[in-house]
Design a protein around this motif. Structure first.
Motif, short mmCIF file in Angstrom:
data_model
loop_
_atom_site.label_atom_id
_atom_site.label_comp_id
_atom_site.label_asym_id
_atom_site.label_seq_id
_atom_site.Cartn_x
_atom_site.Cartn_y
_atom_site.Cartn_z
N ARG A 137 4.78 3.81 -18.97
CA ARG A 137 4.79 2.81 -17.89
C ARG A 137 4.84 1.38 -18.43
O ARG A 137 5.33 0.48 -17.74
N GLY A 138 4.32 1.17 -19.60
CA GLY A 138 4.31 -0.17 -20.18
C GLY A 138 5.45 -0.45 -21.13
O GLY A 138 5.55 -1.55 -21.68
N GLU A 139 6.34 0.50 -21.34
CA GLU A 139 7.48 0.28 -22.23
C GLU A 139 8.43 -0.74 -21.61
O GLU A 139 8.63 -0.76 -20.38
N PRO A 140 9.05 -1.59 -22.43
CA PRO A 140 9.93 -2.63 -21.87
C PRO A 140 11.08 -2.10 -21.03
O PRO A 140 11.51 -2.77 -20.08
N TYR A 141 11.58 -0.90 -21.35
CA TYR A 141 12.70 -0.36 -20.57
C TYR A 141 12.22 0.29 -19.27
O TYR A 141 13.04 0.73 -18.46
N ALA A 142 10.91 0.33 -19.05
CA ALA A 142 10.34 0.74 -17.77
C ALA A 142 9.79 -0.47 -17.03
O ALA A 142 10.04 -0.65 -15.84
N SER A 143 9.03 -1.30 -17.75
CA SER A 143 8.44 -2.52 -17.21
C SER A 143 9.00 -3.72 -17.96
O SER A 143 8.40 -4.17 -18.95
N PRO A 144 10.14 -4.24 -17.56
CA PRO A 144 10.76 -5.31 -18.34
C PRO A 144 9.90 -6.55 -18.50
O PRO A 144 10.09 -7.31 -19.45
N LEU A 145 8.95 -6.76 -17.61
CA LEU A 145 8.05 -7.90 -17.79
C LEU A 145 7.26 -7.78 -19.09
O LEU A 145 6.84 -8.79 -19.66
N ARG A 146 7.05 -6.56 -19.56
CA ARG A 146 6.25 -6.32 -20.76
C ARG A 146 7.07 -6.45 -22.05
O ARG A 146 6.52 -6.26 -23.14
N GLY A 147 8.36 -6.72 -21.95
CA GLY A 147 9.20 -6.84 -23.12
C GLY A 147 9.30 -8.28 -23.62
O GLY A 147 8.62 -9.18 -23.13
N THR A 148 10.17 -8.50 -24.57
CA THR A 148 10.48 -9.84 -25.04
C THR A 148 11.71 -10.33 -24.28
O THR A 148 12.60 -9.54 -23.93
N HIS A 149 11.77 -11.62 -24.03
CA HIS A 149 12.78 -12.14 -23.11
C HIS A 149 13.72 -13.16 -23.75
O HIS A 149 14.63 -13.65 -23.07
N GLU A 150 13.52 -13.44 -25.03
CA GLU A 150 14.44 -14.35 -25.69
C GLU A 150 15.85 -13.76 -25.74
O GLU A 150 16.02 -12.55 -25.86
#
Length: 324
Positions: free
Chosen positions: A238-251
């Motif tokens: 649920r916290g992986e960036p490809y599930a929760s993009p808010l939790r990823g890096t955004h640069e």
């Protein structure tokens, strides 16, 4: 400020027969509930609610065959006024439905109208749904379809160098994730991400989820039940960036247009994602539509803000893709 009268009337009528919302069902009943909802929106007269195909476009159905042999249905909308040999910019569209329901038809008005208004080809993708195909199948399908469109640009009559992604609700999540995947996997290059009332975080809690817990179209009960349908692995997914993009890096992500609705549990998701993108140096425009409810792009006949939202999206797409 109360909801517009036509929105209130629609919701009062609709919920009398949609007594088993798909996203609130156990896994073994989701498909039946989703199919029932799809049939209700295809009834005679429904076009006054969900809109109709823009007459200025031509529509054809095709199939994107993925590297593993999976065949995904796609629907291609092309402005009828464009010369047949001209390569137009292309926008990949991913429908909503909580990753467990929905189909390309529910985006028909929006996708065809964006194509006509922005002067682009819109390709809607029929990605596979949970719980039969849980995470990460939906985002992987959408990314693979995006790659397929870029690779078959000549056959589709599109310019793969001018490509954007777009989606609403769960589709907004998928569009944001595809933008991340394209960055992480060296392409294809994406010029713009159009995220319509997206879900971007399965981990945090947001004030709008409680404020609009009983709002029309999407309720907090839907949000609470969907993770059990979408994820069949461990909770860390649920916290992986490809599930929760808010939790990823955004640069180094493409610029974004993010639209949200006042009466929507997901409203603050879009606000948080716009802030995260800006903090990473990514241009992000956020518009919150007053008096609008979740799903407005599929309900232009009952949510007046839908047409204003269309105008904004078409203008952003024209600007980002150099469309006519």
């Amino acid at each position: 400020m109360p909801l517009p009268l036509r929105t209130r009337v629609f919701w009062g009528l609709y919920r009398t027969f949609d007594v088993a919302p798909a996203m609130q069902q156990p896994a073994d009943k989701v498909r039946k509930a989703a199919d029932r909802r799809a049939k209700s929106l295809a009834l005679p007269g429904s076009r006054f609610i969900v809109g109709r195909t823009d007459p200025r476009v031509t529509v054809r159905d095709d199939t994107a065959t993925l590297p593993d042999g999976t065949a995904l249905p796609i629907r291609v909308y092309r402005p009828g006024a464009a010369p047949s040999g001209e390569r137009l910019p292309v926008v990949l569209n991913f429908h909503g439905g909580g990753w467990v329901s929905g189909n390309m038809r529910q985006s028909e008005w929006w996708a065809s109208s964006v194509a006509a208004e922005a002067g682009v080809v819109v390709v809607s993708v029929g990605y596979r749904l949970a719980p039969e195909h849980p995470y990460p199948s939906p985002p992987e399908d959408c990314y693979a379809a995006t790659v397929w469109v870029a690779e078959h640009a000549a056959d589709l009559g599109v310019d793969a160098e001018r490509l954007a992604v777009m989606g609403d609700s769960a589709g907004g999540n998928l569009a944001a994730v595809v933008a991340m995947m394209a960055r992480d996997r060296s392409g294809p290059a994406i010029a713009l991400q159009v995220l319509l009332y997206p879900s971007v975080d399965f981990v945090g809690d947001y004030p709008s989820e409680d404020e609009n817990a009983h709002a029309p179209v999407l309720a907090k009960k839907d949000l609470d039940n969907v993770p059990d349908l979408y994820f069949h692995g461990t909770d860390h997914e649920r916290g992986e960036p490809y599930a929760s993009p808010l939790r990823g890096t955004h640069e180094n992500l493409p610029p974004a247009l993010i639209q949200t609705a006042q009466y929507d549990p997901l409203r603050d998701h879009g606000l948080a994602y716009a802030a995260a993108l800006r903090e990473a140096g990514v241009a992000a425009r956020h518009t919150n539509y007053v008096n609008a409810v979740h799903g407005y792009i599929s309900l232009p006949g009952v949510v007046p803000a839908a047409r204003q939202a269309l105008g904004e999206a078409a203008a952003e797409i024209r600007s980002a893709l150099g469309a006519g």
